[in-house]
Design a protein around this motif. Structure first.
Motif, PDB file in Angstrom:
ATOM      1  N   UNK A 401       0.811  -1.220   0.000  1.00  0.00           N
ATOM      2  CA  UNK A 401       0.000   0.000   0.000  1.00  0.00           C
ATOM      3  C   UNK A 401       0.842   1.267   0.000  1.00  0.00           C
ATOM      4  N   UNK A 402       2.145   1.147   0.220  1.00  0.00           N
ATOM      5  CA  UNK A 402       2.998   2.319   0.341  1.00  0.00           C
ATOM      6  C   UNK A 402       4.157   2.253  -0.658  1.00  0.00           C
ATOM      7  N   UNK A 403       4.766   3.401  -0.898  1.00  0.00           N
ATOM      8  CA  UNK A 403       5.940   3.483  -1.751  1.00  0.00           C
ATOM      9  C   UNK A 403       7.086   2.676  -1.150  1.00  0.00           C
ATOM     10  N   UNK A 404       7.743   1.856  -1.969  1.00  0.00           N
ATOM     11  CA  UNK A 404       8.875   1.057  -1.515  1.00  0.00           C
ATOM     12  C   UNK A 404      10.160   1.527  -2.183  1.00  0.00           C
ATOM     13  N   UNK A 405      11.269   1.245  -1.506  1.00  0.00           N
ATOM     14  CA  UNK A 405      12.594   1.587  -2.012  1.00  0.00           C
ATOM     15  C   UNK A 405      13.476   0.347  -1.955  1.00  0.00           C
ATOM     16  N   UNK A 411      11.036   2.307  -6.048  1.00  0.00           N
ATOM     17  CA  UNK A 411      10.392   1.320  -6.901  1.00  0.00           C
ATOM     18  C   UNK A 411       9.229   1.983  -7.621  1.00  0.00           C
ATOM     19  N   UNK A 412       9.319   2.076  -8.947  1.00  0.00           N
ATOM     20  CA  UNK A 412       8.310   2.773  -9.739  1.00  0.00           C
ATOM     21  C   UNK A 412       7.191   1.849 -10.192  1.00  0.00           C
ATOM     22  N   UNK A 413       7.510   0.590 -10.473  1.00  0.00           N
ATOM     23  CA  UNK A 413       6.515  -0.362 -10.980  1.00  0.00           C
ATOM     24  C   UNK A 413       6.731  -1.726 -10.357  1.00  0.00           C
ATOM     25  N   UNK A 414       5.636  -2.498 -10.265  1.00  0.00           N
ATOM     26  CA  UNK A 414       5.658  -3.797  -9.588  1.00  0.00           C
ATOM     27  C   UNK A 414       4.742  -4.736 -10.362  1.00  0.00           C
ATOM     28  N   UNK A 415       5.244  -5.301 -11.478  1.00  0.00           N
ATOM     29  CA  UNK A 415       4.423  -6.131 -12.362  1.00  0.00           C
ATOM     30  C   UNK A 415       4.448  -7.598 -11.916  1.00  0.00           C
ATOM     31  N   UNK A 430      -3.258  -9.112 -11.979  1.00  0.00           N
ATOM     32  CA  UNK A 430      -3.126  -7.674 -11.703  1.00  0.00           C
ATOM     33  C   UNK A 430      -2.750  -7.490 -10.243  1.00  0.00           C
ATOM     34  N   UNK A 431      -2.006  -6.442  -9.984  1.00  0.00           N
ATOM     35  CA  UNK A 431      -1.544  -6.164  -8.625  1.00  0.00           C
ATOM     36  C   UNK A 431      -1.490  -4.668  -8.399  1.00  0.00           C
ATOM     37  N   UNK A 432      -2.053  -4.231  -7.293  1.00  0.00           N
ATOM     38  CA  UNK A 432      -1.997  -2.811  -6.947  1.00  0.00           C
ATOM     39  C   UNK A 432      -0.643  -2.496  -6.322  1.00  0.00           C
ATOM     40  N   UNK A 433      -0.242  -1.247  -6.427  1.00  0.00           N
ATOM     41  CA  UNK A 433       1.016  -0.832  -5.812  1.00  0.00           C
ATOM     42  C   UNK A 433       0.916   0.606  -5.325  1.00  0.00           C
ATOM     43  N   UNK A 434       1.245   0.792  -4.052  1.00  0.00           N
ATOM     44  CA  UNK A 434       1.352   2.111  -3.414  1.00  0.00           C
ATOM     45  C   UNK A 434       0.058   2.905  -3.494  1.00  0.00           C
ATOM     46  N   UNK A 435      -1.076   2.231  -3.746  1.00  0.00           N
ATOM     47  CA  UNK A 435      -2.346   2.923  -3.831  1.00  0.00           C
ATOM     48  C   UNK A 435      -2.483   3.825  -5.031  1.00  0.00           C
ATOM     49  N   UNK A 436      -1.541   3.779  -5.966  1.00  0.00           N
ATOM     50  CA  UNK A 436      -1.584   4.701  -7.098  1.00  0.00           C
ATOM     51  C   UNK A 436      -1.691   4.027  -8.456  1.00  0.00           C
ATOM     52  N   UNK A 437      -1.256   2.773  -8.583  1.00  0.00           N
ATOM     53  CA  UNK A 437      -1.311   2.110  -9.886  1.00  0.00           C
ATOM     54  C   UNK A 437      -1.816   0.686  -9.740  1.00  0.00           C
TER      55      UNK A 437
END
Length: 506
Positions: A401-405, A411-415, A430-437
């Motif tokens: 749910x949060x931005x990761x480093x 980390x910009x994308x998580x496919x 499909x997978x959500x990432x950081x609540x934005x994508x």
């Protein structure tokens, strides 16, 4: 020593040379400006210091004699990080299409069962300046949810690389060495089987109540004459329902998550309904242009999590439901309603059966038989001749749910990169990432869906979203949603040309 559950072990028994049973992730990382040093060496050193935080990284399999019972996990004290973590460089121009083709090839090979069942690849040379990380781990040790839990311990929530306490030394009462002794293994198998049978007996009263409740749910779901039935029969035959090879194709897309949530609310569904409707429209168009769309509706196999809130154990707790994709309905609004109704009906039954579906059922003496049947199924014409239960696998996994480093990089994308199988050659996860994508990963057998065709299907998914955006609102006075554009990235990879689309048959 830790016994695999029946479900975990099934991913080992069902694995064949053509069907590697590992799941993976493709990550894109934005490096900080002016960063110096060797990212691969820094990454490897970071993982070396955190191996003890995730058991999947340090345990390996020990099989039972003659496969009479499920194997066990044992600790590996000699992990070769130069084997598990590898460095690759893309050729120029370093496009996203090149990266996807490379990941498809890496995803094709089996993991070495004599070692811990995971590999990581640091991939450089992208035209965007980003670094890509591809990670794969065997499904016997991790599912989508527990993989996300593992990511939380391996990666950081700020650009600063956090320091973790070193591992504590374990004092073992028995030194098993590289493998276990036969006597210990047989004793462990008998003890585990006894535990499973005892737990199964204790479950019977709850199972009876769950089955009764599920029966009540099914009876309430009966439709009136003339309405679309919620009960599904066998799926129609499509080009995806065949035996597959071990070669893979892979394509990805990103969409903004908040806009999708708002769209789902406006048109009377959920993000999951949006995803299913996108897949329905894209698959129908793909098959129709090849004159291979069946008259009967396509059916999706959809994994559902049985994991309780707060459970971060590194095992599989998942079941499967079937959802009507309603590809026989031309009108998108009616199709959307049918998909949503089918999905909600399936989930309602699973909620009642959760205590039963999560049971660890013993199959002492059967592992060798399951492996033989899996090989026979793939190397015969059974996958083509038997009626399919589903046409495509569609999975929706909640991501971080949060931005990761990662090693100081954002980390910009998580496919997600997932598993096709005999009789189900296409997997859309499909997978959500950081609540934005919301990140889409299309994984298939390359013989069934080539790289160009995977890109074509990705384009059709985007077109399907535009269809859904044009649906009328179910909320009185609600304004139409703005178009959901492709999710922006900090450094967009070089543009690629999509595969040529075949014209619809006359």
């Amino acid at each position: 020593m830790d016994h695999l559950s029946t479900l975990d072990a099934s991913f080992l028994h069902l694995e064949t040379p053509e069907t590697p049973m590992h799941v993976g992730s493709l990550l894109l990382v934005d490096l900080p400006p002016g960063r110096k040093g060797d990212y691969y060496e820094d990454f490897k050193a970071m993982i070396a210091g955190r191996l003890h935080l995730a058991s999947i990284l340090t345990r390996k399999l020990a099989s039972m004699p003659f496969d009479l019972a499920e194997p066990v996990w044992i600790e590996d004290d000699d992990i070769d990080l130069d084997y598990h973590i590898r460095s690759l460089v893309l050729r120029r121009p370093g496009s996203m299409a090149q990266l996807e083709a490379l990941v498809a090839r890496l995803h094709s090979s089996l993991l070495d069962r004599s070692r811990p069942l995971w590999e990581m690849y640091v991939i450089e040379g992208l035209a965007s300046g980003q670094v890509a990380l591809y990670f794969k781990a065997h499904h016997s040790g991790v599912d989508g949810k527990s993989a996300t839990e593992m990511m939380k311990v391996l990666y950081d929530t700020s650009p600063e690389v956090r320091q973790v306490p070193p591992p504590r030394r374990h004092r073992r009462q028995k030194n098993y060495g590289y493998q276990l002794g036969v006597a210990e293994m047989i004793q462990a198998a008998l003890s585990n089987s006894a535990r499973q049978y005892r737990a199964l007996a204790e479950l019977l009263p709850a199972a009876a109540r769950a089955i009764g409740a599920a029966g009540n749910v099914v009876s309430r779901q009966r439709t009136k004459p003339g309405e679309r039935p919620l009960a599904l029969g066998m799926a129609p035959r499509t080009p995806f329902n065949v035996s597959i090879t071990n070669q893979r194709s892979f394509a990805s897309i990103s969409l903004p998550f908040p806009e999708l949530k708002a769209l789902g609310k406006r048109v009377g569904g959920t993000v999951n309904t949006i995803v299913m409707a996108m897949c329905s429209s894209a698959l129908a168009r793909f098959l129709k242009e090849r004159d291979e769309l069946p008259r009967e509706p396509l059916i999706a196999a959809v994994p559902v999590s049985l994991r309780t809130e707060g459970d971060g154990s590194m095992n599989n707790q998942v079941s499967m439901v079937r959802v009507d994709l309603a590809t026989d309905i031309a009108d998108m609004a009616e199709r959307f309603k049918a998909i949503h109704a089918s999905s909600e009906a399936a989930k309602a039954v699973v909620r009642e059966l959760k205590p039963v579906l999560g049971a660890d059922v013993p199959i002492t003496g059967a592992p060798w038989l399951i492996s033989s049947m899996a090989s026979l199924y793939g190397r015969s014409t059974l996958a083509r001749d038997l009626p399919p239960t589903a046409n495509v696998t569609i999975s929706n996994v909640p991501g971080p749910a949060h931005q990761l480093y990662i090693c100081g990089g954002a980390m910009a994308s998580f496919y997600p990169v997932s598993i096709p199988y005999h009789g189900a050659a296409l997997n859309i996860t499909v997978q959500s990432y950081a609540g934005r994508v919301l990140e889409f990963g299309i994984t298939s057998c390359r013989r069934v869906l080539s790289q160009d065709e995977a890109h074509e299907l990705a384009g059709y998914l985007k077109d399907a979203l535009k269809e859904i955006e044009r649906l009328p609102s179910v909320q009185a006075g609600a304004a139409p949603s703005a178009p959901v554009a492709a999710a922006p990235t900090k450094k967009a990879p070089a543009a690629r040309k999509s595969g040529s689309r075949r014209k619809a048959a006359a």
